[in-house]
Scaffold this active site. Structure first.
Site, PDB file in Angstrom:
ATOM      1  N   CYS A   1       2.998  -3.357   4.100  1.00  0.00           N
ATOM      2  CA  CYS A   1       2.179  -2.211   4.514  1.00  0.00           C
ATOM      3  C   CYS A   1       2.890  -1.588   5.708  1.00  0.00           C
ATOM      4  O   CYS A   1       4.055  -1.891   5.953  1.00  0.00           O
ATOM      5  CB  CYS A   1       0.738  -2.630   4.824  1.00  0.00           C
ATOM      6  SG  CYS A   1       0.536  -3.795   6.185  1.00  0.00           S
TER       7      CYS A   1
ATOM      8  N   HIS B   1       4.957 -31.806   9.894  1.00  0.00           N
ATOM      9  CA  HIS B   1       4.676 -30.461   9.404  1.00  0.00           C
ATOM     10  C   HIS B   1       3.708 -30.500   8.224  1.00  0.00           C
ATOM     11  O   HIS B   1       2.812 -29.660   8.119  1.00  0.00           O
ATOM     12  CB  HIS B   1       5.967 -29.756   9.016  1.00  0.00           C
ATOM     13  CG  HIS B   1       6.896 -29.523  10.161  1.00  0.00           C
ATOM     14  ND1 HIS B   1       6.481 -28.940  11.339  1.00  0.00           N
ATOM     15  CD2 HIS B   1       8.206 -29.821  10.331  1.00  0.00           C
ATOM     16  CE1 HIS B   1       7.498 -28.876  12.181  1.00  0.00           C
ATOM     17  NE2 HIS B   1       8.562 -29.413  11.599  1.00  0.00           N
TER      18      HIS B   1
ATOM     19  N   ASP C   1       0.871  -1.180   0.000  1.00  0.00           N
ATOM     20  CA  ASP C   1       0.000   0.000   0.000  1.00  0.00           C
ATOM     21  C   ASP C   1       0.913   1.237   0.000  1.00  0.00           C
ATOM     22  O   ASP C   1       2.140   1.129  -0.168  1.00  0.00           O
ATOM     23  CB  ASP C   1      -0.991  -0.041   1.171  1.00  0.00           C
ATOM     24  CG  ASP C   1      -0.328   0.149   2.532  1.00  0.00           C
ATOM     25  OD1 ASP C   1       0.921   0.230   2.598  1.00  0.00           O
ATOM     26  OD2 ASP C   1      -1.059   0.205   3.533  1.00  0.00           O
TER      27      ASP C   1
ATOM     28  N   THR D   1       2.675  -2.015   8.937  1.00  0.00           N
ATOM     29  CA  THR D   1       3.101  -3.001   9.937  1.00  0.00           C
ATOM     30  C   THR D   1       3.265  -4.417   9.380  1.00  0.00           C
ATOM     31  O   THR D   1       3.829  -5.279  10.061  1.00  0.00           O
ATOM     32  CB  THR D   1       2.031  -3.108  11.039  1.00  0.00           C
ATOM     33  OG1 THR D   1       0.790  -3.497  10.413  1.00  0.00           O
ATOM     34  CG2 THR D   1       1.849  -1.785  11.760  1.00  0.00           C
TER      35      THR D   1
ATOM     36  N   HIS E   1       8.695 -24.995   8.539  1.00  0.00           N
ATOM     37  CA  HIS E   1       7.615 -25.661   9.273  1.00  0.00           C
ATOM     38  C   HIS E   1       6.228 -25.385   8.699  1.00  0.00           C
ATOM     39  O   HIS E   1       5.370 -26.253   8.727  1.00  0.00           O
ATOM     40  CB  HIS E   1       7.612 -25.201  10.745  1.00  0.00           C
ATOM     41  CG  HIS E   1       8.738 -25.773  11.542  1.00  0.00           C
ATOM     42  ND1 HIS E   1       8.740 -25.787  12.922  1.00  0.00           N
ATOM     43  CD2 HIS E   1       9.903 -26.353  11.165  1.00  0.00           C
ATOM     44  CE1 HIS E   1       9.857 -26.345  13.362  1.00  0.00           C
ATOM     45  NE2 HIS E   1      10.592 -26.685  12.311  1.00  0.00           N
TER      46      HIS E   1
HETATM   47  C1  RB5 Z   1      -1.884   2.561   6.654  1.00  0.00           C
HETATM   48  O1  RB5 Z   1      -1.803   3.725   7.392  1.00  0.00           O
HETATM   49  C2  RB5 Z   1      -1.714   1.362   7.565  1.00  0.00           C
HETATM   50  O2  RB5 Z   1      -2.842   1.187   8.364  1.00  0.00           O
HETATM   51  C3  RB5 Z   1      -1.424   0.132   6.746  1.00  0.00           C
HETATM   52  O3  RB5 Z   1      -0.294   0.345   5.980  1.00  0.00           O
HETATM   53  C4  RB5 Z   1      -1.115  -1.167   7.500  1.00  0.00           C
HETATM   54  O4  RB5 Z   1      -0.136  -0.966   8.462  1.00  0.00           O
HETATM   55  C5  RB5 Z   1      -2.260  -1.922   8.010  1.00  0.00           C
HETATM   56  O5  RB5 Z   1      -2.110  -3.021   8.564  1.00  0.00           O
END
Ligand code: RB5
Length: 143
Positions: A64, A133, A8, A66, A97
């Site tokens: 993204c 596994h 994203d 996180t 695994h």
């Molecule tokens: C975008 O601000 C953020 O929410 C997205 O990149 C991501 O981290 C969502 O899991």
């Protein structure tokens, strides 16, 4: 390796950096976007990358902020096994695994070096194929 990559807006710069790293190593990279830093919705990118990676038996990489949203969305796609590592060891175990084929990474929670390292360990590690596994991965796929 053939790698299908997507991000994203939060992961855009990291995607560009990691794509260059992968190409420098000789991997074939297909970029499904996003292609700018304009705000966009990560589930749509996760769906496109996961569906194509599953259909073509390729590796997928999703970035993204996180890695969490991408991982949640990718794992909704039938046949997809996406993992969000937090060390080189977990990147390796996700392959050995769990036979994960989609790697989710955080742009805001990992350094460029960490993303490169996790990706390198992930792509170079085969599934162990051990019976215990394989049985558990089949159970995951059947859910
Ligand atoms: C975008 O601000 C953020 O929410 C997205 O990149 C991501 O981290 C969502 O899991």
């Amino acid at each position: 390796m053939r790698v299908i990559i997507g991000s994203d807006h939060a992961g855009f710069q990291a995607k560009q950096q990691l794509t260059q790293h992968l190409q420098d190593q000789g991997h074939e990279v297909e970029d499904l976007g996003t292609h700018t830093e304009e705000s966009c919705d990560y589930p749509l990118i996760a769906k496109a990358v996961a569906q194509k990676a599953v259909a073509e038996h390729a590796f997928g990489i999703l970035i993204c902020g996180t890695g969490i949203g991408m991982c949640m969305a990718a794992n909704k796609v039938t046949g997809a096994r996406a993992a969000l590592p937090y060390s080189t060891e977990t990147a390796t175990l996700a392959r050995e695994h769990n036979n994960a084929t989609i790697l989710c990474l955080g742009a805001r929670t990992m350094t460029d070096k960490q993303r490169e390292q996790y990706t390198d360990f992930f792509l170079r590690t085969p599934f162990s194929g051990d019976e215990r596994h394989a049985k558990r991965v089949a159970q995951v796929d059947a859910i």
